[in-house]
Design a protein around this motif. Structure first.
Motif, PDB file in Angstrom:
ATOM      1  N   ARG A  38       0.716  -1.229   0.020  1.00 38.16           N
ATOM      2  CA  ARG A  38      -0.124  -0.011  -0.035  1.00 38.16           C
ATOM      3  C   ARG A  38       1.060   1.101  -0.244  1.00 38.16           C
ATOM      4  O   ARG A  38       1.997   1.291   0.582  1.00 38.16           O
ATOM      5  CB  ARG A  38      -1.225   0.041   1.496  1.00 38.16           C
ATOM      6  CG  ARG A  38      -0.326   0.264   2.519  1.00 38.16           C
ATOM      7  CD  ARG A  38      -1.474   0.720   3.769  1.00 38.16           C
ATOM      8  NE  ARG A  38      -0.868   0.971   4.822  1.00 38.16           N
ATOM      9  CZ  ARG A  38      -0.088   0.215   5.644  1.00 38.16           C
ATOM     10  NH1 ARG A  38      -0.292  -1.210   5.442  1.00 38.16           N
ATOM     11  NH2 ARG A  38       0.419   0.792   6.688  1.00 38.16           N
ATOM     12  N   TYR A  39       0.229   2.378  -0.678  1.00 36.55           N
ATOM     13  CA  TYR A  39       1.158   3.753  -0.759  1.00 36.55           C
ATOM     14  C   TYR A  39       0.935   4.513   0.772  1.00 36.55           C
ATOM     15  O   TYR A  39      -0.124   4.536   1.080  1.00 36.55           O
ATOM     16  CB  TYR A  39       0.645   4.376  -1.858  1.00 36.55           C
ATOM     17  CG  TYR A  39       1.468   5.641  -2.094  1.00 36.55           C
ATOM     18  CD1 TYR A  39       2.781   5.397  -2.794  1.00 36.55           C
ATOM     19  CD2 TYR A  39       0.993   6.746  -1.632  1.00 36.55           C
ATOM     20  CE1 TYR A  39       3.672   6.524  -2.949  1.00 36.55           C
ATOM     21  CE2 TYR A  39       1.685   8.079  -1.808  1.00 36.55           C
ATOM     22  CZ  TYR A  39       2.998   8.006  -2.363  1.00 36.55           C
ATOM     23  OH  TYR A  39       3.923   9.110  -2.480  1.00 36.55           O
ATOM     24  N   GLU A  40       2.041   4.716   1.242  1.00 37.03           N
ATOM     25  CA  GLU A  40       2.129   5.558   2.348  1.00 37.03           C
ATOM     26  C   GLU A  40       2.747   7.097   2.127  1.00 37.03           C
ATOM     27  O   GLU A  40       3.737   7.163   1.737  1.00 37.03           O
ATOM     28  CB  GLU A  40       3.056   4.910   3.494  1.00 37.03           C
ATOM     29  CG  GLU A  40       2.103   3.985   4.007  1.00 37.03           C
ATOM     30  CD  GLU A  40       2.960   3.551   5.380  1.00 37.03           C
ATOM     31  OE1 GLU A  40       3.745   4.198   5.931  1.00 37.03           O
ATOM     32  OE2 GLU A  40       2.532   2.472   6.201  1.00 37.03           O
ATOM     33  N   SER A  42       3.244   9.625   3.737  1.00 37.47           N
ATOM     34  CA  SER A  42       3.858  10.165   4.725  1.00 37.47           C
ATOM     35  C   SER A  42       5.548   9.739   4.347  1.00 37.47           C
ATOM     36  O   SER A  42       6.482  10.212   4.531  1.00 37.47           O
ATOM     37  CB  SER A  42       3.888   9.661   6.316  1.00 37.47           C
ATOM     38  OG  SER A  42       4.013   8.333   6.439  1.00 37.47           O
ATOM     39  N   ARG A  43       5.706   8.598   3.883  1.00 35.03           N
ATOM     40  CA  ARG A  43       6.922   7.881   3.297  1.00 35.03           C
ATOM     41  C   ARG A  43       7.194   8.230   1.911  1.00 35.03           C
ATOM     42  O   ARG A  43       8.437   8.053   1.450  1.00 35.03           O
ATOM     43  CB  ARG A  43       7.040   6.387   3.603  1.00 35.03           C
ATOM     44  CG  ARG A  43       6.968   5.975   5.168  1.00 35.03           C
ATOM     45  CD  ARG A  43       7.079   4.525   5.450  1.00 35.03           C
ATOM     46  NE  ARG A  43       6.963   4.328   6.534  1.00 35.03           N
ATOM     47  CZ  ARG A  43       7.213   2.926   7.103  1.00 35.03           C
ATOM     48  NH1 ARG A  43       7.583   2.112   6.286  1.00 35.03           N
ATOM     49  NH2 ARG A  43       7.058   2.866   8.303  1.00 35.03           N
ATOM     50  N   TYR A  46       5.493   2.836  -1.700  1.00 37.36           N
ATOM     51  CA  TYR A  46       4.908   1.718  -1.100  1.00 37.36           C
ATOM     52  C   TYR A  46       5.585   0.997  -0.218  1.00 37.36           C
ATOM     53  O   TYR A  46       6.608   0.814  -0.152  1.00 37.36           O
ATOM     54  CB  TYR A  46       4.588   0.691  -2.490  1.00 37.36           C
ATOM     55  CG  TYR A  46       3.796   1.534  -3.434  1.00 37.36           C
ATOM     56  CD1 TYR A  46       2.223   1.054  -3.482  1.00 37.36           C
ATOM     57  CD2 TYR A  46       3.964   2.351  -4.286  1.00 37.36           C
ATOM     58  CE1 TYR A  46       1.177   1.421  -4.341  1.00 37.36           C
ATOM     59  CE2 TYR A  46       3.087   2.925  -5.467  1.00 37.36           C
ATOM     60  CZ  TYR A  46       1.702   2.329  -5.230  1.00 37.36           C
ATOM     61  OH  TYR A  46       0.586   3.139  -6.080  1.00 37.36           O
TER      62      TYR A  46
END
Length: 100
Positions: A38-40, A42-43, A46
């Protein structure tokens, strides 16, 4: 993974099941690992979200039903154990845009 090419982003809805099917060649591989990312934001990348093993049939197909738990960007890929002939047995990435 079967379906439209990996350059296409598929759409899905939270809570609505999606079936993914992997075609393994040559047939005879016992287990397929479906890997979810999943794409974050904040980071800015993925991140790994889990792996789900499924048995392949004699036709070389394995299926998984996924019910997206939340909106966002996700991707799946399938993997099988490496062999002498094939060292990196990963499928292309199959992206999903999930909405509410």
């Amino acid at each position: 993974l079967l379906g439209t090419g990996s350059s296409t982003t598929r759409t899905a809805k939270v809570g609505r099941p999606v079936t993914l099917t992997a075609q393994v060649a040559p047939a005879g591989v016992a287990t397929v690992s479906f890997r979810l990312y999943r794409y974050e934001a904040s980071r800015g990348r993925y991140v790994y979200a889990g792996s789900f093993g499924r048995s392949a049939g004699t036709d070389g197909r394995a299926s998984l039903t996924w019910t997206p738990p939340s909106a966002g960007r996700w991707y799946w890929r399938a993997a099988v154990p490496s062999t002498v002939e094939f060292a990196n047995n990963l499928s292309a990435v199959y992206r999903y845009s999930v909405s509410r």
